[in-house]
Design an enzyme around this catalytic site. Structure first.
Site, short mmCIF file in Angstrom:
data_model
loop_
_atom_site.label_atom_id
_atom_site.label_comp_id
_atom_site.label_asym_id
_atom_site.label_seq_id
_atom_site.Cartn_x
_atom_site.Cartn_y
_atom_site.Cartn_z
NE ARG A 53 0.16 1.13 3.44
CZ ARG A 53 1.08 2.01 3.71
NH1 ARG A 53 2.35 1.65 3.78
NH2 ARG A 53 0.81 3.26 3.93
CG ASP A 248 -2.91 8.10 -0.91
OD1 ASP A 248 -2.96 8.69 0.18
OD2 ASP A 248 -2.45 6.96 -1.06
CE LYS A 259 -5.09 5.62 4.53
NZ LYS A 259 -6.05 4.77 3.78
O1 MRU Z 1 -4.47 3.23 2.26
P1 MRU Z 1 -2.97 3.39 2.17
O2 MRU Z 1 -2.23 2.77 3.31
O3 MRU Z 1 -2.45 2.96 0.81
O4 MRU Z 1 -2.76 4.94 2.26
C1 MRU Z 1 -1.47 5.47 2.18
C2 MRU Z 1 -1.39 6.90 2.49
O5 MRU Z 1 -2.36 7.59 2.69
C3 MRU Z 1 -0.04 7.48 2.44
O6 MRU Z 1 0.07 8.51 3.36
C4 MRU Z 1 0.16 7.96 1.03
O7 MRU Z 1 0.11 6.94 0.09
C5 MRU Z 1 1.37 8.74 0.90
S1 MRU Z 1 2.62 7.88 0.29
C6 MRU Z 1 3.96 7.57 0.46
#
Ligand code: MRU
Length: 371
Positions: A53, A248, A259
């Site tokens: 992820r 993201d 997030k």
């Molecule tokens: O749902 P996830 O764990 O994939 O979400 C990840 C995030 O929100 C991170 O903060 C984001 O991808 C930034 S990346 C390095």
């Protein structure tokens, strides 16, 4: 980065030149397990079920997913089908689309018999590029941490050091190496700046508690886990010098999707004059969008992620426990959007930009819309 002293990336090609290996992040922090991906289906499951992820790592896994798919069907139809299956795995992180578009553009002109080799080569390049981008982003971000520390009179860790609050996991586990929000922290720590990190636990998947606290601890960076609602209180009491999160998807105008809960941290930071920075590798910029709140698709995941928690119990086994009354309803929005007015700056591999179309296109003029 190192795990028990051994260097790792989050994704790599096995010695057979075909199998892709990843760290199953759903098992951390209790178990460190490497999992092989042997097929397109494996790559799709790894992304959808969050074995991997984080926006950049989702992109890298999708690139290798295309390569794995080429063993089964490297025809034009096969390329399109693999693209569509991978694209459907997670909707918010734009690196997924970015990597798939890249692989498709590489593969389309290549004769079918050479597509396996071409796909693996490009996937490996994407991984290497991600490491370079995050390392460079980290250097720029570390200067912000250094400046905040110098402004405070260079206190030692015992005297408070410099305190960064972060949300979710945007460390090396979320990328191929280094991380986005955490890269500046690793670089600052390695340069001898006494940095301490407040780690938001990040319900419901607890990426902060399970992943950020783990990887900072592996690298020896002082950190303290807090529940998601503590940040505002800490900021009111001068205990946060800057906030750094990942993203993201960030629009070409500077709105930041990250997030769920990031927006509330940005509001608290704004109210307390705490700088709010975002680590932003350029493949995470969606140049096609202008209004993040209205236009970015927000993933809604299964309610069971809210109603059931996983953890290690007294006998050492890892178990699921329900935390709700029978029959209670839950909703699980995975991301939110922080409008650019709340963002102090975007830390990219080319430097720190204002969160605005002008700021971003000054650093990335190749994406400026011609007048
Ligand atoms: O749902 P996830 O764990 O994939 O979400 C990840 C995030 O929100 C991170 O903060 C984001 O991808 C930034 S990346 C390095």
């Amino acid at each position: 980065m190192r795990v028990d002293g051994k260097p790792y990336r989050t994704i790599w090609l096995a010695d057979d030149g075909k199998t892709v290996e990843i760290i199953d992040q759903t098992r951390l922090p209790h178990e460190f397990v490497v999992v092989p991906l042997n097929s397109l289906a494996d790559a799709c499951t790894a992304i959808a079920d969050m074995w991997v992820r984080g926006a950049p790592l989702i992109g890298a896994t999708a690139a290798y997913g295309m390569a794995l798919a080429m063993w089964g069907d490297a025809s034009d139809q096969g390329v399109k089908a693999a693209y569509d299956r991978l694209y459907a795995t997670r909707p918010t992180a734009v690196n997924l689309r970015w990597a798939l578009d890249d692989l498709k553009a590489v593969l389309d002109p290549v004769p079918v018999p050479q597509r396996i080799e071409a796909a693996y080569a490009r996937a490996a390049e994407i991984c290497n590029e991600d490491v370079e981008i995050c390392s460079s982003l980290g250097e720029h971000g570390a200067e912000l941490i250094r400046a905040a520390w110098e402004k405070k009179g260079k206190p030692s860790l015992e005297d408070g050091g410099v305190n960064v609050l972060t949300h979710c996991n945007a460390g090396w586990l979320a990328t191929v190496d280094w991380g986005t929000a955490l890269a500046p922290i690793y670089k600052a720590h390695d340069a001898g700046i006494p940095v301490h990190v407040w780690v938001d636990e990040t319900r419901p998947r607890n990426q902060g508690a399970s992943l950020t606290a783990w990887e900072l601890g592996q690298h020896g960076v002082p950190n303290t886990l807090i529940v998601d609602n503590v940040g505002g209180h800490l900021m009111q009491h001068g205990k946060v010098d800057l906030v750094i999160t990942g993203t993201d998807r960030t629009t070409g105008t500077g709105d930041v999707c990250n997030k769920i809960g990031t927006y509330l941290k940005a509001l608290a930071a704004h109210d307390n004059d705490v700088p709010f920075y975002v680590g932003l590798p350029s493949p995470t910029i969606d140049w096609t969008l202008t209004d993040g709140v209205q236009e970015i698709p927000i993933e809604e995941r299964d309610a069971s992620e809210v109603t059931v928690m996983t953890g290690r119990v007294a006998d050492g086994s890892v178990q699921d426990v329900s935390i709700i009354p029978d029959g209670a309803k839950a909703a699980n929005y995975a991301f939110d959007v922080t409008p650019r007015r709340l963002v102090t700056g975007l830390i990219t591999e080319r430097g720190v930009s204002e969160a605005s179309p002008e700021g971003l296109t000054a650093l990335f003029p190749e994406f400026a819309i011609p007048e």
